[in-house]
Write a protein that holds these residues in place. Structure first.
Motif, PDB file in Angstrom:
ATOM      1  N   MET A   4      59.458 -99.800 -14.057  1.00 48.01           N
ATOM      2  CA  MET A   4      59.922 -99.481 -15.403  1.00 48.01           C
ATOM      3  C   MET A   4      59.251 -98.187 -15.839  1.00 48.01           C
ATOM      4  SD  MET A   4      61.894-101.910 -16.771  1.00 48.01           S
ATOM      5  CE  MET A   4      61.548-101.971 -18.503  1.00 48.01           C
ATOM      6  N   ASP A  25      63.588 -95.534 -11.885  1.00 45.57           N
ATOM      7  CA  ASP A  25      63.570 -96.492 -12.981  1.00 45.57           C
ATOM      8  C   ASP A  25      64.311 -97.758 -12.565  1.00 45.57           C
ATOM      9  OD1 ASP A  25      62.997 -97.426 -15.540  1.00 45.57           O
ATOM     10  OD2 ASP A  25      64.894 -96.699 -16.340  1.00 45.57           O
ATOM     11  N   GLN A  26      63.806 -98.907 -12.984  1.00 43.27           N
ATOM     12  CA  GLN A  26      64.438-100.188 -12.648  1.00 43.27           C
ATOM     13  C   GLN A  26      65.687-100.449 -13.470  1.00 43.27           C
ATOM     14  OE1 GLN A  26      61.433-103.162 -13.186  1.00 43.27           O
ATOM     15  NE2 GLN A  26      60.803-103.094 -11.053  1.00 43.27           N
ATOM     16  N   LYS A  27      65.717 -99.994 -14.711  1.00 41.28           N
ATOM     17  CA  LYS A  27      66.840-100.315 -15.593  1.00 41.28           C
ATOM     18  C   LYS A  27      67.961 -99.285 -15.553  1.00 41.28           C
ATOM     19  CE  LYS A  27      64.910-103.427 -18.842  1.00 41.28           C
ATOM     20  NZ  LYS A  27      65.476-104.169 -19.924  1.00 41.28           N
ATOM     21  N   ASN A  29      70.069 -96.728 -13.673  1.00 41.39           N
ATOM     22  CA  ASN A  29      70.441 -96.350 -12.319  1.00 41.39           C
ATOM     23  C   ASN A  29      70.560 -94.830 -12.211  1.00 41.39           C
ATOM     24  OD1 ASN A  29      71.162 -96.691  -9.692  1.00 41.39           O
ATOM     25  ND2 ASN A  29      73.246 -97.339 -10.108  1.00 41.39           N
TER      26      ASN A  29
END
Length: 60
Positions: A4, A25-27, A29
């Motif tokens: 994150m 970033d994980q959220k 794309n």
């Protein structure tokens, strides 16, 4: 590496030792940050216009 990208995590990222590295970033794309040997952090996004991958610099 994925994590994150928050203010706290960006401040905690160490500068690169030999080569710059990227963290995605994980959220969001396609969003990632590049950390250089000087400790500078620059944001990039990856897009695919017409199927070809392209990296666009957003800024520090």
């Amino acid at each position: 590496m994925k994590q994150m990208l928050t203010t706290k995590s960006l401040d905690a990222m160490p500068r690169a030792t030999t080569k710059r590295y990227e963290v995605s970033d994980q959220k969001v794309n396609g969003l990632h940050v590049r950390v250089s040997t000087t400790g500078a952090k620059v944001f990039y996004t990856l897009v695919r216009p017409n199927g070809a991958r392209r990296r666009i610099k957003i800024g520090p």
